[in-house]
Each structure stands twice: as structure tokens, then as C-alpha cells.
Write a protein that holds these residues in place. Structure first.
Motif, PDB file in Angstrom:
ATOM      1  N   ARG A 108      15.450  -1.434  -3.980  1.00  0.00           N
ATOM      2  CA  ARG A 108      16.316  -1.686  -2.834  1.00  0.00           C
ATOM      3  C   ARG A 108      15.568  -2.512  -1.781  1.00  0.00           C
ATOM      4  N   GLU A 109      14.316  -2.156  -1.541  1.00  0.00           N
ATOM      5  CA  GLU A 109      13.530  -2.916  -0.565  1.00  0.00           C
ATOM      6  C   GLU A 109      13.326  -4.352  -1.045  1.00  0.00           C
ATOM      7  N   LEU A 110      13.129  -4.505  -2.374  1.00  0.00           N
ATOM      8  CA  LEU A 110      12.889  -5.845  -2.919  1.00  0.00           C
ATOM      9  C   LEU A 110      14.149  -6.716  -2.879  1.00  0.00           C
ATOM     10  N   ARG A 145      -9.604   9.535   9.394  1.00  0.00           N
ATOM     11  CA  ARG A 145     -10.133   8.871   8.203  1.00  0.00           C
ATOM     12  C   ARG A 145     -11.594   9.253   7.991  1.00  0.00           C
ATOM     13  N   ARG A 197       1.075  10.463   7.615  1.00  0.00           N
ATOM     14  CA  ARG A 197       0.213   9.319   7.311  1.00  0.00           C
ATOM     15  C   ARG A 197      -0.680   8.986   8.498  1.00  0.00           C
ATOM     16  N   GLN A 198      -0.075   9.046   9.721  1.00  0.00           N
ATOM     17  CA  GLN A 198      -0.864   8.699  10.896  1.00  0.00           C
ATOM     18  C   GLN A 198      -1.961   9.727  11.126  1.00  0.00           C
ATOM     19  N   GLY A 227       4.589  -0.100  -0.087  1.00  0.00           N
ATOM     20  CA  GLY A 227       4.474  -0.298  -1.534  1.00  0.00           C
ATOM     21  C   GLY A 227       3.062  -0.621  -1.970  1.00  0.00           C
ATOM     22  N   THR A 229       7.903  -3.213   2.791  1.00  0.00           N
ATOM     23  CA  THR A 229       7.627  -3.126   1.354  1.00  0.00           C
ATOM     24  C   THR A 229       6.137  -3.322   1.101  1.00  0.00           C
ATOM     25  N   LYS A 273       0.415  -0.332   0.084  1.00  0.00           N
ATOM     26  CA  LYS A 273      -0.514   0.427   0.914  1.00  0.00           C
ATOM     27  C   LYS A 273      -1.438  -0.491   1.724  1.00  0.00           C
ATOM     28  N   ARG A 333      12.267  -5.890   6.168  1.00  0.00           N
ATOM     29  CA  ARG A 333      12.201  -5.071   4.970  1.00  0.00           C
ATOM     30  C   ARG A 333      10.977  -5.400   4.131  1.00  0.00           C
ATOM     31  N   HIS A 377      16.317  -9.788   8.513  1.00  0.00           N
ATOM     32  CA  HIS A 377      16.465  -8.638   7.620  1.00  0.00           C
ATOM     33  C   HIS A 377      15.385  -8.673   6.532  1.00  0.00           C
ATOM     34  N   TRP A 378      15.214  -9.848   5.931  1.00  0.00           N
ATOM     35  CA  TRP A 378      14.173  -9.995   4.906  1.00  0.00           C
ATOM     36  C   TRP A 378      12.802  -9.666   5.483  1.00  0.00           C
ATOM     37  N   SER A 410      15.674  -7.591  -0.481  1.00  0.00           N
ATOM     38  CA  SER A 410      15.563  -8.499   0.661  1.00  0.00           C
ATOM     39  C   SER A 410      14.972  -9.848   0.238  1.00  0.00           C
ATOM     40  N   TRP A 450       2.593   4.564  -7.087  1.00  0.00           N
ATOM     41  CA  TRP A 450       3.345   5.785  -6.759  1.00  0.00           C
ATOM     42  C   TRP A 450       4.841   5.628  -7.000  1.00  0.00           C
ATOM     43  N   TRP A 451       5.354   4.389  -6.829  1.00  0.00           N
ATOM     44  CA  TRP A 451       6.799   4.166  -6.919  1.00  0.00           C
ATOM     45  C   TRP A 451       7.326   4.191  -8.347  1.00  0.00           C
ATOM     46  N   GLN A 456      -8.408  11.979   3.356  1.00  0.00           N
ATOM     47  CA  GLN A 456      -7.709  10.775   2.930  1.00  0.00           C
ATOM     48  C   GLN A 456      -6.991  11.081   1.623  1.00  0.00           C
ATOM     49  N   MET A 470      -3.884   5.763  16.083  1.00  0.00           N
ATOM     50  CA  MET A 470      -2.425   5.772  15.961  1.00  0.00           C
ATOM     51  C   MET A 470      -1.860   4.424  16.397  1.00  0.00           C
ATOM     52  N   ILE A 478      -3.355   8.277  -3.003  1.00  0.00           N
ATOM     53  CA  ILE A 478      -2.052   7.949  -3.572  1.00  0.00           C
ATOM     54  C   ILE A 478      -2.253   6.701  -4.420  1.00  0.00           C
ATOM     55  N   SER A 479      -1.758   6.778  -5.658  1.00  0.00           N
ATOM     56  CA  SER A 479      -1.907   5.630  -6.551  1.00  0.00           C
ATOM     57  C   SER A 479      -1.098   4.454  -6.021  1.00  0.00           C
ATOM     58  N   LEU A 480      -1.559   3.249  -6.322  1.00  0.00           N
ATOM     59  CA  LEU A 480      -0.817   2.046  -5.959  1.00  0.00           C
ATOM     60  C   LEU A 480       0.522   2.005  -6.693  1.00  0.00           C
TER      61      LEU A 480
END
Lengths: 118, 137
Positions: free
Chosen positions: B35-37, B11, B4-5, A85, A81, A87, A77, A73-74, B39, B22-23, B15, A1, B18-20
Motif C-alpha cells: 500500500r505504501e509503495l 541507544r 521506537r523513540q 521499511g 516507506t 529502517k 508516503r 502524497h508520494w 505512492s 520484517w514486512w 536496541q 527524540m 528487527i530484520s530488514l
């Protein structure tokens, strides 16, 4: 953890501050500097005018706040991501170092420009 | 402890796959990633802004050179894309504020819609002020 680091709340606070400041200030500045002046919608301000505005200490402080908080902020975030995003949870330490390190370099650059030039 | 933890802690035994990508599976996931991008484009604009400020401090010649750089079609294109992302950031940020900071007045929770509306008013006022300050009219 993953252990929660004590700096995490501070970073989150800076992230939120950056979110607010950029949400309010960036659109108008981006429209003016990035589109309206280059595309000729509005004539760019005369040099003397813009130099006087940007030379004022209030403008310097406000812009410094915008730049530093925006960079943090960048970093925050973008870190998540990459984390979620792509993984890349296992690379969290390296990703954090890269993101916050770049934000720190950007902030030092902003301090140099806004407080030590012009 | 999040799901996730838990998965990480054990592990080897459990496990979830999840596909890369997924989004791409749901519009709401895609919006989240966009939205995250945003930034990234905020960081780009801050660098652009600092280059502008530096040029102004360096003198009239550098200021003219910056205006030429900003008029480069590629730079204009990047800024156009950046504007779309920045507006997405602004709108989604305003929507999240009443959820992140519930405001109470005289023991009653201020409705989220009111908080969002007042943010738009504040945004408009600040934008008009910055416009006046930079453009001069």
C-alpha cells in the motif's frame, strides 16, 4: 527524540488531500491513457477534441490540483516507506529533503505545463 | 513517546533487533508495504499524465508521438502494474476514510459501511464523467 515541526500538520493535510484526489481520478485516467488507447480497446480521441478539453481553464486547475497533491502524497508516503521499511530513521532529514524537494520540482513542472503552455 | 523513540533515546543499552525483511513475516505487513509503495506508481502516473498534457499542448504531431510512446510494450506493462497498485490505493483509502474522519449526523455516528459505499458511488460518477469528457461518448 525527534522534534515535531510546525509544518507537519500541513503536510499531512496535503497528503490526505492527495490520497483522496488520486484515489478518485487516477484509476479512470490510467485505464484510458495507459491501457485502453494504447491497446486499441477504445480509439484515442481526435486531436481537436482532447486539445479543447485540456485547454479549458477548469481542466487546467483540476489537473494542477491532482498533480501537486499527488506529488506531495508520494513524497510523504515514500518518506515513511524508506523510514520504516528500510529502517533509515537516522537519515530522516536527508530523506525528507529528497522527497519533498522532488515533489516541489514536480509541482513547479506541473505549473509550467498546465498554466504556461498551450 | 513511542516505543521506537524510547529505544532510540537509550541507544546502546536497549536496541531491539528487527530484520530488514520484517514486512515479509506477515501477510498484513506485506499488504501495508504494498500500500505504501502504491505512492511510487501514483507519482509515475502523474509524470505520465503531464507528458500527455504537454504533448497535447505542443500540437498534433507530439500527440501522435505520445500515443506511440504509450503503446510501447514496456510502458504498457508498467501501466498495468501501476493500475494494480493504484486500485489497491483506492480501495484501502476508502476503507480508511471513516476511521480518519468519523462523520456525525444528528448526534449519531454515521456507519463506516455507509461512508465507504458512498465513496464508491462518488468514484463511479466521477469516473463516468471523466470517461465521457476524454473519450467523447
Amino acid at each position: 527524540m525527534r522534534r515535531r515541526r510546525p509544518v507537519e500538520p500541513l503536510v499531512w493535510l496535503l497528503f490526505s488531500g492527495g490520497g483522496v484526489v488520486t484515489a478518485i481520478l487516477v484509476p479512470v485516467l490510467l485505464v484510458l491513457l495507459g491501457l485502453a488507447f494504447p491497446l486499441g480497446w477504445i480509439d484515442p480521441p481526435p486531436y481537436e477534441h482532447i486539445h479543447a478539453v485540456l485547454g479549458h481553464w477548469i481542466a487546467r486547475i483540476v489537473l494542477l490540483g491532482l498533480c501537486v497533491l499527488g506529488f506531495v502524497h508520494w513524497a510523504h508516503r515514500f518518506r515513511y516507506t524508506l523510514h520504516e521499511g528500510l529502517k533509515l530513521q537516522r537519515l530522516d532529514a536527508q530523506i525528507s529533503l529528497l522527497c519533498y524537494g522532488l515533489a516541489l520540482i514536480g509541482s513547479v513542472w506541473a505549473v509550467y505545463i498546465l498554466l504556461f503552455t498551450g | 513517546m513511542s516505543v521506537r523513540q524510547t529505544a532510540t533515546a537509550v541507544r546502546g543499552r536497549y536496541q531491539p533487533r528487527i530484520s530488514l525483511w520484517w514486512w515479509l513475516t506477515k501477510p498484513s505487513y506485506l499488504l501495508f508495504v504494498l500500500r505504501e509503495l502504491s505512492s511510487v506508481f501514483i507519482a509515475w502516473f502523474i509524470v505520465f499524465l503531464l507528458l500527455f498534457v504537454r504533448a497535447v499542448y505542443q500540437g498534433e504531431g507530439q500527440y501522435e508521438r505520445f500515443l506511440d510512446f504509450a503503446a510501447n510494450p514496456f510502458v504498457v506493462f508498467v501501466n498495468l502494474v501501476a493500475l494494480a497498485f493504484v486500485l489497491l490505493h483506492t480501495v484501502t483509502w476508502f476503507v480508511l476514510t471513516p476511521q480518519a474522519l468519523p462523520l456525525h449526523l444528528r448526534g449519531r455516528r454515521v456507519p463506516g459501511g455507509l461512508i465507504i459505499a458512498s465513496q464508491y458511488v462518488g468514484w463511479l460518477v466521477v469516473s463516468a464523467f471523466v470517461f465521457w469528457l476524454v473519450v467523447g461518448w
